[in-house]
Design a protein around this motif. Sequence first.
Motif, short mmCIF file in Angstrom:
data_model
loop_
_atom_site.label_atom_id
_atom_site.label_comp_id
_atom_site.label_asym_id
_atom_site.label_seq_id
_atom_site.Cartn_x
_atom_site.Cartn_y
_atom_site.Cartn_z
N ALA A 57 0.83 -1.21 0.00
CA ALA A 57 0.00 0.00 0.00
C ALA A 57 0.86 1.25 0.00
O ALA A 57 0.58 2.21 -0.73
CB ALA A 57 -0.95 -0.01 1.20
N VAL A 58 1.92 1.26 0.79
CA VAL A 58 2.84 2.41 0.83
C VAL A 58 3.45 2.63 -0.55
O VAL A 58 3.49 3.75 -1.07
CB VAL A 58 3.93 2.22 1.90
CG1 VAL A 58 5.04 3.25 1.76
CG2 VAL A 58 3.33 2.26 3.30
N ALA A 59 3.93 1.55 -1.17
CA ALA A 59 4.54 1.65 -2.50
C ALA A 59 3.53 2.17 -3.52
O ALA A 59 3.87 3.01 -4.36
CB ALA A 59 5.10 0.30 -2.92
N TYR A 60 2.30 1.68 -3.47
CA TYR A 60 1.26 2.12 -4.40
C TYR A 60 0.95 3.61 -4.23
O TYR A 60 0.92 4.36 -5.20
CB TYR A 60 0.00 1.28 -4.22
CG TYR A 60 -1.18 1.82 -4.96
CD1 TYR A 60 -1.22 1.81 -6.35
CD2 TYR A 60 -2.27 2.36 -4.28
CE1 TYR A 60 -2.31 2.33 -7.04
CE2 TYR A 60 -3.35 2.87 -4.96
CZ TYR A 60 -3.37 2.86 -6.34
OH TYR A 60 -4.45 3.37 -7.00
N VAL A 61 0.71 4.04 -3.01
CA VAL A 61 0.37 5.45 -2.75
C VAL A 61 1.54 6.35 -3.16
O VAL A 61 1.33 7.40 -3.78
CB VAL A 61 -0.05 5.66 -1.28
CG1 VAL A 61 -0.19 7.14 -0.96
CG2 VAL A 61 -1.37 4.93 -1.01
N ASP A 62 2.76 5.93 -2.86
CA ASP A 62 3.93 6.71 -3.28
C ASP A 62 3.99 6.83 -4.81
O ASP A 62 4.26 7.90 -5.35
CB ASP A 62 5.23 6.09 -2.76
CG ASP A 62 5.49 6.39 -1.30
OD1 ASP A 62 4.78 7.24 -0.72
OD2 ASP A 62 6.43 5.78 -0.75
N GLN A 63 3.73 5.72 -5.50
CA GLN A 63 3.74 5.72 -6.96
C GLN A 63 2.67 6.65 -7.52
O GLN A 63 2.93 7.43 -8.45
CB GLN A 63 3.53 4.30 -7.47
CG GLN A 63 3.42 4.18 -8.96
CD GLN A 63 3.02 2.77 -9.39
OE1 GLN A 63 2.85 1.86 -8.57
NE2 GLN A 63 2.86 2.59 -10.68
#
Length: 95
Positions: A57-63
């Motif tokens: 989720a962190v990686a997705y939101v950052d992307q």
Amino acid sequence: MVESQRINIEEHMKIDDEIYLGPILTEDISHLPELLNDKYIHDATHSIPHPYREADAVAYVDQVKLFEQSTGIRKDYAIRRSQGGLIGGVGLLYQ
């Protein structure tokens, strides 16, 4: 984590009296694993990992935030109830 910045895109799009589309928010990180940790979703999309963890989720939101900040284009939207609460998402392929 990438910092949130406002971009010149409509913040919310009303679908009906109950549902609207809005930006993906950092606050959504804790809710995404609950919604997406489903083998059926993984099998149907092949782009959402299973198991789906908070790190995903962190990686997705950052992307999402990085794309919005670098292009000024919103291609991913949260689906929310009018009383609040994330219930899903939709994204557009942008090339």
